[in-house]
Design a protein around this motif. Structure first.
Motif, PDB file in Angstrom:
ATOM      1  N   MET A  51       0.843  -1.177   0.000  1.00 50.58           N
ATOM      2  CA  MET A  51       0.000   0.000   0.000  1.00 50.58           C
ATOM      3  C   MET A  51       0.884   1.234   0.000  1.00 50.58           C
ATOM      4  N   GLU A  52       0.537   2.128  -0.891  1.00 48.32           N
ATOM      5  CA  GLU A  52       1.337   3.332  -0.971  1.00 48.32           C
ATOM      6  C   GLU A  52       0.577   4.589  -0.581  1.00 48.32           C
ATOM      7  N   SER A  53      -0.738   4.558  -0.622  1.00 50.47           N
ATOM      8  CA  SER A  53      -1.490   5.770  -0.287  1.00 50.47           C
ATOM      9  C   SER A  53      -2.478   5.486   0.837  1.00 50.47           C
ATOM     10  N   ILE A  54      -2.876   6.563   1.455  1.00 48.65           N
ATOM     11  CA  ILE A  54      -3.856   6.433   2.534  1.00 48.65           C
ATOM     12  C   ILE A  54      -5.205   5.962   1.988  1.00 48.65           C
ATOM     13  N   LEU A  55      -5.484   6.255   0.736  1.00 44.24           N
ATOM     14  CA  LEU A  55      -6.737   5.794   0.122  1.00 44.24           C
ATOM     15  C   LEU A  55      -6.764   4.266   0.053  1.00 44.24           C
ATOM     16  N   GLU A  56      -5.657   3.680  -0.390  1.00 40.63           N
ATOM     17  CA  GLU A  56      -5.573   2.219  -0.440  1.00 40.63           C
ATOM     18  C   GLU A  56      -5.644   1.627   0.966  1.00 40.63           C
ATOM     19  N   LEU A  57      -4.966   2.273   1.899  1.00 41.90           N
ATOM     20  CA  LEU A  57      -4.963   1.799   3.283  1.00 41.90           C
ATOM     21  C   LEU A  57      -6.371   1.774   3.867  1.00 41.90           C
ATOM     22  N   ILE A  58      -7.112   2.843   3.687  1.00 43.19           N
ATOM     23  CA  ILE A  58      -8.473   2.913   4.236  1.00 43.19           C
ATOM     24  C   ILE A  58      -9.363   1.843   3.611  1.00 43.19           C
ATOM     25  N   GLN A  59      -9.199   1.589   2.321  1.00 41.52           N
ATOM     26  CA  GLN A  59      -9.971   0.523   1.675  1.00 41.52           C
ATOM     27  C   GLN A  59      -9.646  -0.834   2.294  1.00 41.52           C
ATOM     28  N   GLU A  60      -8.379  -1.081   2.589  1.00 41.93           N
ATOM     29  CA  GLU A  60      -7.979  -2.349   3.206  1.00 41.93           C
ATOM     30  C   GLU A  60      -8.478  -2.451   4.651  1.00 41.93           C
ATOM     31  N   ILE A  61      -8.392  -1.365   5.386  1.00 37.66           N
ATOM     32  CA  ILE A  61      -8.871  -1.382   6.777  1.00 37.66           C
ATOM     33  C   ILE A  61     -10.369  -1.671   6.818  1.00 37.66           C
ATOM     34  N   GLU A  62     -11.108  -1.107   5.889  1.00 32.77           N
ATOM     35  CA  GLU A  62     -12.553  -1.342   5.877  1.00 32.77           C
ATOM     36  C   GLU A  62     -12.863  -2.830   5.697  1.00 32.77           C
ATOM     37  N   LYS A  63     -12.074  -3.510   4.898  1.00 32.75           N
ATOM     38  CA  LYS A  63     -12.312  -4.933   4.659  1.00 32.75           C
ATOM     39  C   LYS A  63     -12.049  -5.769   5.910  1.00 32.75           C
ATOM     40  N   ARG A  64     -10.957  -5.432   6.639  1.00 34.92           N
ATOM     41  CA  ARG A  64     -10.553  -6.226   7.794  1.00 34.92           C
ATOM     42  C   ARG A  64      -9.954  -5.330   8.871  1.00 34.92           C
ATOM     43  N   PRO A  65     -10.796  -4.596   9.586  1.00 32.46           N
ATOM     44  CA  PRO A  65     -10.284  -3.647  10.581  1.00 32.46           C
ATOM     45  C   PRO A  65      -9.387  -4.277  11.645  1.00 32.46           C
ATOM     46  N   ALA A  66      -9.678  -5.487  12.070  1.00 29.19           N
ATOM     47  CA  ALA A  66      -8.915  -6.115  13.150  1.00 29.19           C
ATOM     48  C   ALA A  66      -7.456  -6.358  12.776  1.00 29.19           C
ATOM     49  N   MET A  67      -7.140  -6.391  11.502  1.00 32.05           N
ATOM     50  CA  MET A  67      -5.747  -6.560  11.082  1.00 32.05           C
ATOM     51  C   MET A  67      -4.924  -5.293  11.339  1.00 32.05           C
ATOM     52  N   TYR A  68      -5.592  -4.157  11.475  1.00 31.23           N
ATOM     53  CA  TYR A  68      -4.884  -2.882  11.542  1.00 31.23           C
ATOM     54  C   TYR A  68      -5.068  -2.140  12.857  1.00 31.23           C
ATOM     55  N   ILE A  69      -6.255  -2.239  13.432  1.00 26.43           N
ATOM     56  CA  ILE A  69      -6.533  -1.483  14.657  1.00 26.43           C
ATOM     57  C   ILE A  69      -6.964  -2.451  15.756  1.00 26.43           C
ATOM     58  N   SER A  70      -6.624  -2.123  17.000  1.00 28.88           N
ATOM     59  CA  SER A  70      -6.842  -3.049  18.110  1.00 28.88           C
ATOM     60  C   SER A  70      -8.320  -3.282  18.426  1.00 28.88           C
ATOM     61  N   LYS A  71      -9.127  -2.262  18.276  1.00 26.08           N
ATOM     62  CA  LYS A  71     -10.570  -2.368  18.512  1.00 26.08           C
ATOM     63  C   LYS A  71     -11.288  -1.703  17.343  1.00 26.08           C
ATOM     64  N   ASN A  72     -12.515  -2.101  17.112  1.00 26.83           N
ATOM     65  CA  ASN A  72     -13.303  -1.482  16.047  1.00 26.83           C
ATOM     66  C   ASN A  72     -13.856  -0.137  16.517  1.00 26.83           C
ATOM     67  N   TYR A  73     -12.938   0.749  16.851  1.00 26.65           N
ATOM     68  CA  TYR A  73     -13.282   2.077  17.361  1.00 26.65           C
ATOM     69  C   TYR A  73     -12.734   3.129  16.414  1.00 26.65           C
ATOM     70  N   ILE A  74     -13.507   4.187  16.238  1.00 28.16           N
ATOM     71  CA  ILE A  74     -13.043   5.273  15.392  1.00 28.16           C
ATOM     72  C   ILE A  74     -11.801   5.945  15.984  1.00 28.16           C
ATOM     73  N   SER A  75     -11.695   5.972  17.300  1.00 29.65           N
ATOM     74  CA  SER A  75     -10.517   6.581  17.925  1.00 29.65           C
ATOM     75  C   SER A  75      -9.253   5.778  17.615  1.00 29.65           C
ATOM     76  N   CYS A  76      -9.360   4.461  17.536  1.00 30.79           N
ATOM     77  CA  CYS A  76      -8.211   3.637  17.156  1.00 30.79           C
ATOM     78  C   CYS A  76      -7.845   3.874  15.694  1.00 30.79           C
ATOM     79  N   LEU A  77      -8.851   4.008  14.849  1.00 33.12           N
ATOM     80  CA  LEU A  77      -8.587   4.312  13.444  1.00 33.12           C
ATOM     81  C   LEU A  77      -7.877   5.653  13.306  1.00 33.12           C
ATOM     82  N   LYS A  78      -8.354   6.663  14.020  1.00 35.15           N
ATOM     83  CA  LYS A  78      -7.741   7.994  13.955  1.00 35.15           C
ATOM     84  C   LYS A  78      -6.275   7.927  14.356  1.00 35.15           C
TER      85      LYS A  78
END
Length: 102
Positions: A1-28
């Protein structure tokens, strides 16, 4: 992944791979770290700044709050706010000049 756009698309598919909890504060926190990883590339920072301005205008906010706090305020809880972030981010992309790039 090179851009934040690609990253956000990937996080949406599998949030638990990237953030500890499904919380907007963790995403931020995760996205802030992503943007800080390479300060010489300001495109990701600009995208998130444009998104912030779009959220402020969408909700007609006149006080100083971050995009995640605004979305959280209009959501039931942190998890609902995360879901609402992805909806809002897609709307933002559809209504911005970035939609030609994505």
């Amino acid at each position: 992944m090179e851009s934040i756009l690609e990253l956000i698309q990937e996080i949406e598919k599998r949030p638990a791979m990237y953030i500890s909890k499904n919380y907007i504060s963790c995403l931020k926190s995760f996205l802030d770290g992503w943007c800080l990883r390479n300060m010489s590339d300001i495109s990701d920072i600009k995208i998130m700044g444009d998104f912030h301005n779009w959220i402020v205008n969408k909700y007609k906010i006149t006080s100083s709050h971050s995009w995640n706090d605004i979305i959280l305020f209009y959501s039931q809880d942190e998890t609902d706010a995360l879901y609402n972030f992805f909806i809002s981010f897609r709307d933002f992309l559809n209504h911005s000049p970035l939609s030609q790039v994505c």
